[in-house]
Design an enzyme around this catalytic site. Sequence first.
Site, PDB file in Angstrom:
ATOM      1  N   ASP A   1      47.850  46.642  34.916  1.00 58.88           N
ATOM      2  CA  ASP A   1      47.035  45.788  35.775  1.00 58.88           C
ATOM      3  C   ASP A   1      45.794  46.593  36.159  1.00 58.88           C
ATOM      4  OD1 ASP A   1      46.455  43.606  37.661  1.00 58.88           O
ATOM      5  OD2 ASP A   1      47.013  45.068  39.206  1.00 58.88           O
TER       6      ASP A   1
ATOM      7  N   ALA B   1      46.408  36.276  52.655  1.00 59.91           N
ATOM      8  CA  ALA B   1      45.634  36.356  51.406  1.00 59.91           C
ATOM      9  C   ALA B   1      46.379  37.157  50.351  1.00 59.91           C
ATOM     10  CB  ALA B   1      44.265  36.978  51.676  1.00 59.91           C
TER      11      ALA B   1
ATOM     12  N   MET C   1      49.158  37.467  45.471  1.00 65.16           N
ATOM     13  CA  MET C   1      48.347  38.358  44.633  1.00 65.16           C
ATOM     14  C   MET C   1      49.027  38.643  43.305  1.00 65.16           C
ATOM     15  SD  MET C   1      45.322  39.590  45.009  1.00 65.16           S
ATOM     16  CE  MET C   1      45.028  39.854  46.746  1.00 65.16           C
TER      17      MET C   1
ATOM     18  N   ASP D   1      51.154  46.321  40.414  1.00 65.28           N
ATOM     19  CA  ASP D   1      51.426  46.511  41.845  1.00 65.28           C
ATOM     20  C   ASP D   1      51.827  45.228  42.557  1.00 65.28           C
ATOM     21  OD1 ASP D   1      48.389  45.924  43.597  1.00 65.28           O
ATOM     22  OD2 ASP D   1      48.673  45.603  41.457  1.00 65.28           O
TER      23      ASP D   1
END
Length: 275
Positions: A17, A50, A54, A192
């Site tokens: 990533d 937020a 993710m 992550d």
Amino acid sequence: MSPASGHGRTLQAVIFDWAGTLVDFGSLAPTQIFVDAFRSFGIELSLAQARGPMGLSKWQHIRLLLDDPALALQWRQRTGHAPTDADVDAIYAHFMPMQIAKVGQYSQPIEGAAQVLAWLRGQGLKIGSCSGYPRQVLDVLLPMAADQGIRADHVVAGDELQAGGRPGPYMALANMLALKIDDVAGCIKVDDTVPGIEEGIRAGMWSVGVTLSGNEVGLTRAELDALPATEVARLKEQAQHRLRAAGAHYVIDSVANLPEVVAHVRARLAIGERP
């Protein structure tokens, strides 16, 4: 773990990533922009909210945020209707130029990342990568990262596969095709986020979760260094638990710790184990 029918399988590639894994300690760039973009529509979104989805493509991320009951209620109070896909489009259209403008501020490599990539190449391994970022954002990020020694042999953006993004296996498998890897078990996926770990698991790869540098802890290096050791340990344990629950075979503090995992996976492949 079940033994493979044949022995002597080899490790061929590592697929990374970007934000929170190779660059942008704490995965701050996307998080703050989501908060800013929602605020421009009169919606108050916390950094913690937020961070929730993710790892998904950014459009899907916005859709999932608007599906949250508290945010959906805010939206209904502001507009008089429940959030629609057209509303997601509107926020996304607002989000994109903000993200493009800001991503460079957060493009610093995570400590040890450039050295680990060089070491992997020295070991004869290919470097794949994928991101929840759309291609327009990566077009800004990638040259900046390359100047700091962070470059991959292949990059898949979160908006360019018809099959979709995470938590599906498609971006990881697209790297396999591009890099001509002939066995999913010969790949390590490093990420992550929970959807990024699920991506690697669904692709049949060894999956490695990253704690302290990533979204699950979500702090800058300076913020982390300012905390007492007991609090750092607590945050790390929480992140480890979430990443392992998503299926991670290994969990490390940051990409700098990857070489020991590579050695471990190679030993397991050599005796015929698969992920």
